[in-house]
Design an enzyme around this catalytic site. Structure first.
Site, PDB file in Angstrom:
ATOM      1  N   ASP A  47       5.915  54.771  56.858  1.00 52.54           N
ATOM      2  CA  ASP A  47       5.261  55.271  58.074  1.00 52.54           C
ATOM      3  C   ASP A  47       5.463  56.780  58.207  1.00 52.54           C
ATOM      4  O   ASP A  47       4.925  57.410  59.119  1.00 52.54           O
ATOM      5  CB  ASP A  47       5.722  54.509  59.317  1.00 52.54           C
ATOM      6  CG  ASP A  47       7.204  54.661  59.605  1.00 52.54           C
ATOM      7  OD1 ASP A  47       7.913  55.308  58.807  1.00 52.54           O
ATOM      8  OD2 ASP A  47       7.661  54.122  60.641  1.00 52.54           O
ATOM      9  N   SER A  48       6.183  57.382  57.235  1.00 58.11           N
ATOM     10  CA  SER A  48       6.200  58.845  57.127  1.00 58.11           C
ATOM     11  C   SER A  48       4.777  59.362  56.938  1.00 58.11           C
ATOM     12  O   SER A  48       4.498  60.534  57.200  1.00 58.11           O
ATOM     13  CB  SER A  48       7.086  59.292  55.958  1.00 58.11           C
ATOM     14  OG  SER A  48       6.764  58.577  54.776  1.00 58.11           O
ATOM     15  N   ASP A  86       5.475  49.238  55.285  1.00 60.41           N
ATOM     16  CA  ASP A  86       6.406  49.692  56.325  1.00 60.41           C
ATOM     17  C   ASP A  86       5.846  49.287  57.683  1.00 60.41           C
ATOM     18  O   ASP A  86       4.787  49.786  58.095  1.00 60.41           O
ATOM     19  CB  ASP A  86       6.514  51.226  56.230  1.00 60.41           C
ATOM     20  CG  ASP A  86       7.841  51.749  56.718  1.00 60.41           C
ATOM     21  OD1 ASP A  86       8.722  50.937  57.058  1.00 60.41           O
ATOM     22  OD2 ASP A  86       8.004  52.987  56.746  1.00 60.41           O
ATOM     23  N   GLU A 118      13.103  48.760  60.521  1.00 62.07           N
ATOM     24  CA  GLU A 118      14.198  49.692  60.801  1.00 62.07           C
ATOM     25  C   GLU A 118      15.221  49.127  61.789  1.00 62.07           C
ATOM     26  O   GLU A 118      14.883  48.371  62.681  1.00 62.07           O
ATOM     27  CB  GLU A 118      13.629  51.008  61.376  1.00 62.07           C
ATOM     28  CG  GLU A 118      12.814  51.788  60.367  1.00 62.07           C
ATOM     29  CD  GLU A 118      12.446  53.187  60.853  1.00 62.07           C
ATOM     30  OE1 GLU A 118      12.870  53.597  61.963  1.00 62.07           O
ATOM     31  OE2 GLU A 118      11.724  53.879  60.106  1.00 62.07           O
ATOM     32  N   GLU A 185      19.681  55.793  55.230  1.00 62.55           N
ATOM     33  CA  GLU A 185      19.156  57.166  55.304  1.00 62.55           C
ATOM     34  C   GLU A 185      20.101  58.089  56.073  1.00 62.55           C
ATOM     35  O   GLU A 185      20.584  57.743  57.160  1.00 62.55           O
ATOM     36  CB  GLU A 185      17.781  57.136  56.002  1.00 62.55           C
ATOM     37  CG  GLU A 185      17.193  58.533  56.222  1.00 62.55           C
ATOM     38  CD  GLU A 185      15.716  58.532  56.581  1.00 62.55           C
ATOM     39  OE1 GLU A 185      15.069  57.469  56.533  1.00 62.55           O
ATOM     40  OE2 GLU A 185      15.206  59.622  56.906  1.00 62.55           O
TER      41      GLU A 185
END
Ligand code: KIV
Length: 285
Positions: A47-48, A86, A118, A185
């Site tokens: 989703d970046s 994602d 996430e 991350e």
């Protein structure tokens, strides 16, 4: 290198053998073809994309339909690496039913092999539900961009012993919930080093030191396409943005000066046809 499509079992075997797993993002058909040809193991349509290709200020606004459109394009460009979808912010958190329904769309409509979600906490239940529905899941902990505001911004996580312990608890809970892999991350390398002996599933680091089973980076960061702020862990392997600006600038100069198009960039009528055309026009057809 095997030419057949990779499986999650192949990644587990790499972990056992101590072979690093290479993961990268891609967002369209040509970038999928490029990363496949470069020999990566796993491709994440992250989703970046919200920031790198759609121009949003964060990953939060991107919709499921936008992500599915990008993911389908990547699917068409991939054969061998595993494809990870994602799930965007707001598409899985509210209930197990929502999480399963969204994950199923990524598998059914975009051909994903796994989906990524996430955080720890309630996400552990969502992970368990998606796994129970037969869809492999990647957990993502540490700096989780979808909830960066609640984490105090885009900053390293797990810097105190207590915070690190909470992250390790999240990792273990996601592993116990049946996740196939974990992304961690922006955490100090020491946290990853303490986590690794506890993990049976492959752990992919991004800004998490050298001890993970593999690494992931955002394609547009490493190729120097995205010109937004770069995290500390980003290493630029190319400067495609400068090359692209220079190429388009040269095109604009040549169009304006008449240097482009030259004769070799166009088509010619067969011998005699231009004269015949002139006659036809002169005779009024
Ligand atoms: O969206 C993304 O690209 C990601 C990676 C940075 C892991 O989540």
């Amino acid at each position: 290198m095997t030419e057949r499509p990779l499986t999650i079992g192949d990644l587990a075997a790499k972990k056992q053998a101590g072979d690093a797993i290479v993961m990268i993002t891609a967002y369209d058909y040509p970038s999928a073809q490029i990363v496949e040809e470069a020999g990566v193991d796993m491709v994440l349509v992250g989703d970046s994309a919200a920031m790198t290709v759609l121009g949003y200020p964060s990953t939060v606004p991107v919709s499921v339909d936008e992500m599915l459109m990008l993911t389908r394009a990547v699917r068409r460009g991939l054969t061998r690496p595993l494809l990870v979808g994602d799930l965007p912010f707001g598409s899985y958190e509210a209930s197990d039913a929502l999480a399963v329904a969204t994950a199923q769309r990524f598998v059914k409509e975009a051909g994903c092999d796994l989906v990524k979600i996430e955080r720890g906490g309630t996400t552990v239940d969502r992970a368990r539900a998606i796994v129970a529905a037969g869809i492999p899941v990647i957990g993502h902990i540490g700096l989780t961009p979808q909830t960066a505001t609640a984490l105090g911004g885009y900053r390293a996580q797990g810097r105190s012993a207590e915070a690190a312990l909470a992250l390790i608890d999240d990792a273990l809970a996601l592993q116990d919930a049946g996740c196939s892999l974990l992304v961690i991350e922006a955490v100090p390398a020491e946290v990853t080093a303490h986590l690794m002996p506890l993990m049976r599933i492959p752990v992919i680091g991004i800004g998490a030191g050298p001890d993970a089973d593999g690494q992931v980076l955002v394609l547009h960061d490493l190729l120097g396409i995205y010109d937004g702020p770069a995290a500390k862990f980003v290493k630029r392997y190319a400067d495609l943005r400068s090359a692209a600006v220079a190429g388009v600038g040269e095109y604009a100069r040549e169009v304006r000066s008449g240097a482009y198009p030259a004769a070799e960039h166009g088509y010619r009528m067969p011998e005699g046809e231009a004269d015949r055309l002139q006659d036809l026009l002169a005779k009024g057809r």
